[in-house]
Design a protein around this motif. Structure first.
Motif, PDB file in Angstrom:
ATOM      1  N   SER A 181       0.824  -1.208   0.000  1.00  0.00           N
ATOM      2  CA  SER A 181       0.000   0.000   0.000  1.00  0.00           C
ATOM      3  C   SER A 181       0.854   1.253   0.000  1.00  0.00           C
ATOM      4  N   LYS A 182       1.966   1.227   0.727  1.00  0.00           N
ATOM      5  CA  LYS A 182       2.811   2.411   0.807  1.00  0.00           C
ATOM      6  C   LYS A 182       3.682   2.588  -0.436  1.00  0.00           C
ATOM      7  N   PHE A 183       4.143   1.482  -1.042  1.00  0.00           N
ATOM      8  CA  PHE A 183       4.822   1.590  -2.334  1.00  0.00           C
ATOM      9  C   PHE A 183       3.883   2.247  -3.338  1.00  0.00           C
ATOM     10  N   GLY A 184       2.643   1.766  -3.379  1.00  0.00           N
ATOM     11  CA  GLY A 184       1.675   2.310  -4.323  1.00  0.00           C
ATOM     12  C   GLY A 184       1.340   3.758  -4.036  1.00  0.00           C
ATOM     13  N   LEU A 185       1.153   4.089  -2.757  1.00  0.00           N
ATOM     14  CA  LEU A 185       0.794   5.452  -2.386  1.00  0.00           C
ATOM     15  C   LEU A 185       1.919   6.417  -2.717  1.00  0.00           C
ATOM     16  N   ARG A 186       3.140   5.991  -2.440  1.00  0.00           N
ATOM     17  CA  ARG A 186       4.280   6.863  -2.758  1.00  0.00           C
ATOM     18  C   ARG A 186       4.323   7.151  -4.257  1.00  0.00           C
ATOM     19  N   GLY A 187       4.214   6.106  -5.081  1.00  0.00           N
ATOM     20  CA  GLY A 187       4.255   6.311  -6.521  1.00  0.00           C
ATOM     21  C   GLY A 187       3.118   7.178  -7.011  1.00  0.00           C
TER      22      GLY A 187
END
Length: 291
Positions: free
Chosen positions: A157-163
């Motif tokens: 979720s955080k990889f996706g949110l950062r991107g």
């Protein structure tokens, strides 16, 4: 430049939590009018009522309920007519391992951590455009750069949110809305305390957990000097980026850090005991219920 908080309308999701509450107090102390958004109505009302200054309101809102988010934004429109700063701060994690947790819990964590900030930001665009200097700040995590084996759904979720926020920041900048993210490491909040007693990811305890006030300073720095990302501890940013240059080396590197992380977690649990926040029952750690 120093950001002028006076009379700004600032919306903070997860505003009754440890980091969110610290943000609200800091912004209100500068003269802003806060909208405290939280799923816990009692805590949201208490947080808003205890803020310095005037003009603060609270919204009890489940960010996974789009209709509730739309009603909340309608309320903000009726009360203030605009949003100057939207802070996407809500989030969750779980110590349940991937191979045993339910599919429903996976979907909920992705929905809350990744989808809800994107939906809230998109629905808030008209109110942001009504501001003379609109900003969006999103709390991501170093977990958006560094894979955490014990919490892969949080990592996803955080990889996706950062991107997504990097891309949104690039897109909205040319449209007059400044968007950036802060990437904190482990922070001494109820969520981290719960993760520690549940035996979660020990890798994040390499150092003493930072305090919510540290994250708030990073957020203020984004307001003072808008940019796509800010880090609470620059040294951690450099370490993580270096490690990610060769991701296939991570299985070899992790054992070097795990023992240190386990010792750090043990120290943190003892610190929680000293502070009266956790105790052991039958050899198992438990958090003391909040009053």
């Amino acid at each position: 430049m120093t950001y002028d908080f006076r009379d700004k309308v600032i919306v903070v999701t997860g505003g009754a939590g440890g980091i969110g509450g610290a943000m609200c107090r800091r912004f209100a102390g500068g003269g802003a009018r806060l909208v405290v958004v939280d799923i816990d109505e009692v805590r949201a009302e208490r947080t808003a009522s205890e803020l310095p200054g005037t003009g603060h309101i609270y919204l009890s809102c489940d960010l996974l309920d789009r209709a509730a988010v739309e009603r909340g934004l309608d309320s903000i429109a009726a009360t203030h007519g605009r949003i100057d700063v939207l802070v996407n701060n809500v989030g969750m994690t779980s110590a349940e391992r991937f191979d045993v947790r339910s599919v429903e819990s996976i979907e909920r964590e992705i929905d809350l951590n990744l989808l809800s900030p994107l939906v809230a930001t998109r629905l808030a665009i008209p109110l942001l455009r009504a501001s003379g200097d609109p900003r969006v700040i999103t709390a991501v995590s170093l977990g958006g750069i560094f894979p955490l084996g014990e919490t892969p759904i949080y990592t996803a979720s955080k990889f996706g949110l950062r991107g997504a926020m990097l891309a949104i920041g690039l897109d909205l900048r040319g449209k007059g809305i400044k968007a950036g993210s802060v990437l904190p490491s482990a922070t001494d909040t109820r969520m981290l305390q719960q993760e520690a007693v549940d035996g979660g990811n020990s890798m994040q305890f390499q150092d003493q957990p930072q305090q919510p006030a540290d994250v708030v300073r990073a957020v203020v720095s984004l307001l003072d000097r808008p940019r796509l990302e800010a880090y609470v501890r620059p040294s951690q940013s450099r370490l993580v980026r270096f490690a990610m240059l060769a991701p296939n080396l991570l299985p070899r590197l992790f054992p070097l850090f795990r023992k240190r992380g386990e010792r750090g977690m043990a120290r943190y649990l003892e610190d929680l005991r000293r502070r009266g926040l956790a105790h052991q029952v039958g050899g198992q750690w438990e958090l003391v219920e909040e009053s």
